[in-house]
Each structure stands twice: as structure tokens, then as C-alpha cells.
Write an enzyme that holds these catalytic residues in place. Structure first.
Site, PDB file in Angstrom:
ATOM      1  CB  SER A 124      -0.867   0.013   1.263  1.00 16.64           C
ATOM      2  OG  SER A 124      -1.483   1.263   1.444  1.00 16.64           O
TER       3      SER A 124
ATOM      4  CE1 TYR B 139      -4.042  -2.138   5.226  1.00 16.15           C
ATOM      5  CE2 TYR B 139      -3.097  -0.004   4.706  1.00 16.15           C
ATOM      6  CZ  TYR B 139      -3.720  -1.164   4.304  1.00 16.15           C
ATOM      7  OH  TYR B 139      -4.024  -1.345   2.974  1.00 16.15           O
TER       8      TYR B 139
HETATM    9  P1  NAP Z   1     -11.389  -5.884   1.098  1.00 17.46           P
HETATM   10  O1  NAP Z   1     -12.457  -5.510   0.140  1.00 17.46           O
HETATM   11  O2  NAP Z   1     -11.551  -5.556   2.542  1.00 17.46           O
HETATM   12  O3  NAP Z   1     -11.160  -7.476   0.950  1.00 17.46           O
HETATM   13  C1  NAP Z   1     -10.237  -8.111   1.774  1.00 17.46           C
HETATM   14  C2  NAP Z   1     -10.150  -9.554   1.342  1.00 17.46           C
HETATM   15  O4  NAP Z   1      -9.305 -10.258   2.287  1.00 17.46           O
HETATM   16  C3  NAP Z   1     -11.490 -10.243   1.350  1.00 17.46           C
HETATM   17  O5  NAP Z   1     -11.567 -11.172   0.302  1.00 17.46           O
HETATM   18  C4  NAP Z   1     -11.479 -10.953   2.693  1.00 17.46           C
HETATM   19  O6  NAP Z   1     -12.321 -12.063   2.622  1.00 17.46           O
HETATM   20  C5  NAP Z   1     -10.006 -11.377   2.810  1.00 17.46           C
HETATM   21  N1  NAP Z   1      -9.626 -11.637   4.193  1.00 17.46           N
HETATM   22  C6  NAP Z   1      -9.664 -10.776   5.239  1.00 17.46           C
HETATM   23  N2  NAP Z   1      -9.296 -11.410   6.368  1.00 17.46           N
HETATM   24  C7  NAP Z   1      -9.018 -12.699   6.023  1.00 17.46           C
HETATM   25  C8  NAP Z   1      -8.593 -13.840   6.747  1.00 17.46           C
HETATM   26  N3  NAP Z   1      -8.382 -13.820   8.083  1.00 17.46           N
HETATM   27  N4  NAP Z   1      -8.408 -15.007   6.086  1.00 17.46           N
HETATM   28  C9  NAP Z   1      -8.635 -15.071   4.745  1.00 17.46           C
HETATM   29  N5  NAP Z   1      -9.032 -14.016   3.997  1.00 17.46           N
HETATM   30  C10 NAP Z   1      -9.231 -12.846   4.649  1.00 17.46           C
HETATM   31  O7  NAP Z   1      -9.974  -5.334   0.653  1.00 17.46           O
HETATM   32  P2  NAP Z   1      -9.505  -4.463  -0.621  1.00 17.46           P
HETATM   33  O8  NAP Z   1      -9.885  -3.066  -0.366  1.00 17.46           O
HETATM   34  O9  NAP Z   1      -9.886  -5.151  -1.868  1.00 17.46           O
HETATM   35  O10 NAP Z   1      -7.922  -4.588  -0.403  1.00 17.46           O
HETATM   36  C11 NAP Z   1      -7.209  -5.732  -0.829  1.00 17.46           C
HETATM   37  C12 NAP Z   1      -5.743  -5.565  -0.477  1.00 17.46           C
HETATM   38  O11 NAP Z   1      -5.268  -4.351  -1.051  1.00 17.46           O
HETATM   39  C13 NAP Z   1      -5.475  -5.461   1.021  1.00 17.46           C
HETATM   40  O12 NAP Z   1      -4.265  -6.082   1.344  1.00 17.46           O
HETATM   41  C14 NAP Z   1      -5.372  -3.974   1.255  1.00 17.46           C
HETATM   42  O13 NAP Z   1      -4.578  -3.681   2.377  1.00 17.46           O
HETATM   43  C15 NAP Z   1      -4.705  -3.538  -0.033  1.00 17.46           C
HETATM   44  N6  NAP Z   1      -4.944  -2.127  -0.367  1.00 17.46           N
HETATM   45  C16 NAP Z   1      -6.220  -1.660  -0.547  1.00 17.46           C
HETATM   46  C17 NAP Z   1      -6.405  -0.312  -0.847  1.00 17.46           C
HETATM   47  C18 NAP Z   1      -7.779   0.269  -1.028  1.00 17.46           C
HETATM   48  O14 NAP Z   1      -7.891   1.486  -1.120  1.00 17.46           O
HETATM   49  N7  NAP Z   1      -8.821  -0.512  -1.126  1.00 17.46           N
HETATM   50  C19 NAP Z   1      -5.290   0.543  -0.968  1.00 17.46           C
HETATM   51  C20 NAP Z   1      -4.012   0.017  -0.789  1.00 17.46           C
HETATM   52  C21 NAP Z   1      -3.850  -1.325  -0.494  1.00 17.46           C
HETATM   53  P3  NAP Z   1     -13.286 -12.527   3.834  1.00 17.46           P
HETATM   54  O15 NAP Z   1     -13.719 -11.330   4.589  1.00 17.46           O
HETATM   55  O16 NAP Z   1     -14.350 -13.217   3.095  1.00 17.46           O
HETATM   56  O17 NAP Z   1     -12.434 -13.444   4.634  1.00 17.46           O
END
Ligand code: NAP
Length: 254
Positions: free
Chosen positions: A145, A158
């Protein structure tokens, strides 16, 4: 001669960036093993999307695993090998956020966020090596990130996991190069996933704050991140190694 069907594993693939990444890998001709810990319905829908995208009608599969547990890394690799017989690409994408003032974080918060955001990628990277070695090489991509590079109030925990992933990509790029395994990190800025949209509804001033900080004056889309990951996972990107690919509309250049 039968063309080899490449296989990839994507964690956190039930929604958001991970789900878009699974679709993009499918569109690139991969069979994908989608991992999350939530509902079967979400994963069923995500796999259906992948199958629709697949140019060669390949069938993806899903598995429910809780990445807070250290013992699931080996189980995920075994399930992927059982499904597809090989594992060429690992996208370690699952991540959770606990936003709090630094002084309010507990040891439980620390253990939870570290285990999902960092330890899971670390252990999965160890677990995939034998399969990638057998295939003559592979790709590992960590979802870091921009908050692994710049600080934000409430994001001390985080942010440190994401900074550590950027470093892990460099360490593994050194140590796994002899195995033919290419390792990189991707660092998105604010991406309009469900998580982020919900956060902006709770904090109405957040959207404007972010737009003020992003020279391109918009949030990114999950598909834009997925395309970058798919690019790193394809054979054309064979000399990008140990890199942290920042994609944030220019957020961190200030
Ligand atoms: P999200 O919509 O919150 O989805 C997170 C995913 O991780 C879901 O599929 C969730 O599935 C899974 N997960 C969470 N806890 C888990 C566990 N204990 N075991 C297995 N799976 C688990 O996230 P996102 O916004 O798409 O972000 C995805 C990645 O990109 C993350 O690493 C985040 O830090 C990074 N990121 C996001 C952004 C942003 O702006 N969105 C920016 C920079 C980086 P379940 O809940 O079904 O388990």
C-alpha cells in the site's frame, strides 16, 4: 503439443482488489484458486466471474481458509496443487485494517493484523517454493500500500505491515532468484473498493481529503490494480524483480 495451463493462487479474492485480480488472471489464461474466509456465496460468485472471463473455458476453484492461522499456508498450497496440479503465481492480497490512534492499539490488534497482512504472505511464500521449483520458476506478488511508504494518522499498525511487505519482496527477490521465482510488491493508493466506499460514507470529508492529495483527482479502480498484477504475473515482465510498483494517482510524489 498440449499448452501448459498456468495456475495462480489469490488470497482475499472474495471481493475488491483480490476478486478483480482473480478475474484478470483468468482472462490471461490462468486457472485460479481463490482464497478467503467469508461467505461461500461471495466466492461462488467470484469463481463464476473468473470462469466467464477465461478464454479457454478453464474452471477456477475456491477454498475457505482463515489466514489468521499459521497452519493454513501449507493447506492452501496443497489444495491448489490438488485442484490444478501446479502453482505458478501467488498473489498475497488479503489484508485487514484496524484504524486507531497509536496509543489505543492492543497486543491482540497487533497479532491479528500482523498475522493476516504479513505472516500469511511470509508463510505462503515459503510454502509455494517447492511447487514453483518443480515448475521451473514462478511469480510472487504482495499487495502492499502507499501507506507502507507514507504515514497516516490511525494507520500505524496497517502501515508497518505494508512497509514490511515491500521489504519482504526485496528480500525474497534476492533469496528466491536462484529458484527462478520473481518477486514484487504493488502499492495502491486509495482504491474504490466496497471497504473504501463504506469508509467514505462514515467519514464524508475523507473523499475530498483524498482527492485534494491525489494529483489525478480520482480514486483508483480495483480493475486498474488487477491489470498491474496480471502484468507482473505474465511472462512479459521477466526483468522487474524486487520492485515496489506504486499506483496511487501521484499521491506519494509530494
Ligand atoms: P477488502 O475488500 O476488505 O477485501 C479483503 C479480502 O481479504 C477479502 O476477500 C477478505 O475475505 C479477505 N480476508 C480478510 N481477512 C481474512 C482472513 N483472516 N483469512 C482469509 N481471507 C481474509 O480489501 P480491498 O480493499 O480489496 O484490499 C485488498 C488488499 O489491497 C489489502 O491487502 C489492502 O490492504 C490492499 N490495499 C487496498 C487499498 C484500497 O484502497 N482498497 C489501498 C491500498 C492497499 P473474507 O472477509 O471473506 O475473509
Amino acid at each position: 503439443m498440449k499448452k501448459t495451463q498456468l495456475a495462480g493462487g489469490v488470497t482475499g479474492a472474495s471481493r475488491g482488489i483480490g476478486r478483480a485480480t482473480a478475474r484478470a488472471l483468468s482472462a490471461a489464461g490462468f486457472q485460479v484458486f481463490l482464497v478467503a474466509d467469508g461467505s461461500r456465496e461471495e466466492l461462488d460468485a467470484a469463481v463464476t466471474e473468473c470462469n466467464t472471463e477465461s478464454p479457454n473455458k478453464l474452471k477456477s476453484q475456491w477454498g475457505i481458509f482463515d489466514l489468521e492461522r499459521a497452519d493454513v499456508a501449507q493447506a492452501i498450497v496443497e489444495a491448489t496443487l490438488k485442484a490444478f496440479g501446479r502453482l505458478d503465481v501467488l498473489v498475497s492480497n488479503a489484508g485487514i485494517r484496524i484504524r486507531k490512534p497509536f496509543l489505543n492499539f492492543t497486543a491482540d490488534d497487533f497479532n491479528k493484523v500482523i498475522s493476516v497482512n504479513l505472516r500469511a504472505g511470509f508463510l505462503l511464500s515459503q510454502a509455494v517454493v517447492p511447487a514453483m521449483r518443480a515448475a521451473g520458476g514462478g511469480r510472487i506478488i504482495f499487495m502492499a500500500s502507499q501507506l507502507g511508504i507514507v504515514a497516516d494518522s490511525g494507520a500505524a499498525l496497517y502501515g508497518l505491515t505494508k512497509a514490511a511487505l515491500i521489504h519482504l519482496a526485496r528480500s525474497l527477490a534476492l533469496e528466491l532468484a536462484p529458484e527462478g521465482i520473481i518477486v514484487n510488491a504493488v502499492s495502491p493508493g486509495p482504491i474504490a473498493t466496497e471497504y473504501y466506499e463504506q469508509r467514505m460514507q462514515r467519514e464524508p470529508e475523507l473523499r475530498q481529503r483524498r482527492l485534494d492529495a491525489i494529483p489525478l483527482k480520482r480514486l483508483g479502480q480495483p480493475e486498474e490494480v488487477a491489470e498491474v498484477v496480471a502484468f507482473l504475473a505474465t511472462t512479459s515482465a521477466t526483468f522487474i524483480h524486487g520492485h515496489n510498483l506504486v499506483m496511487d494517482g501521484g499521491f506519494v510524489i509530494r
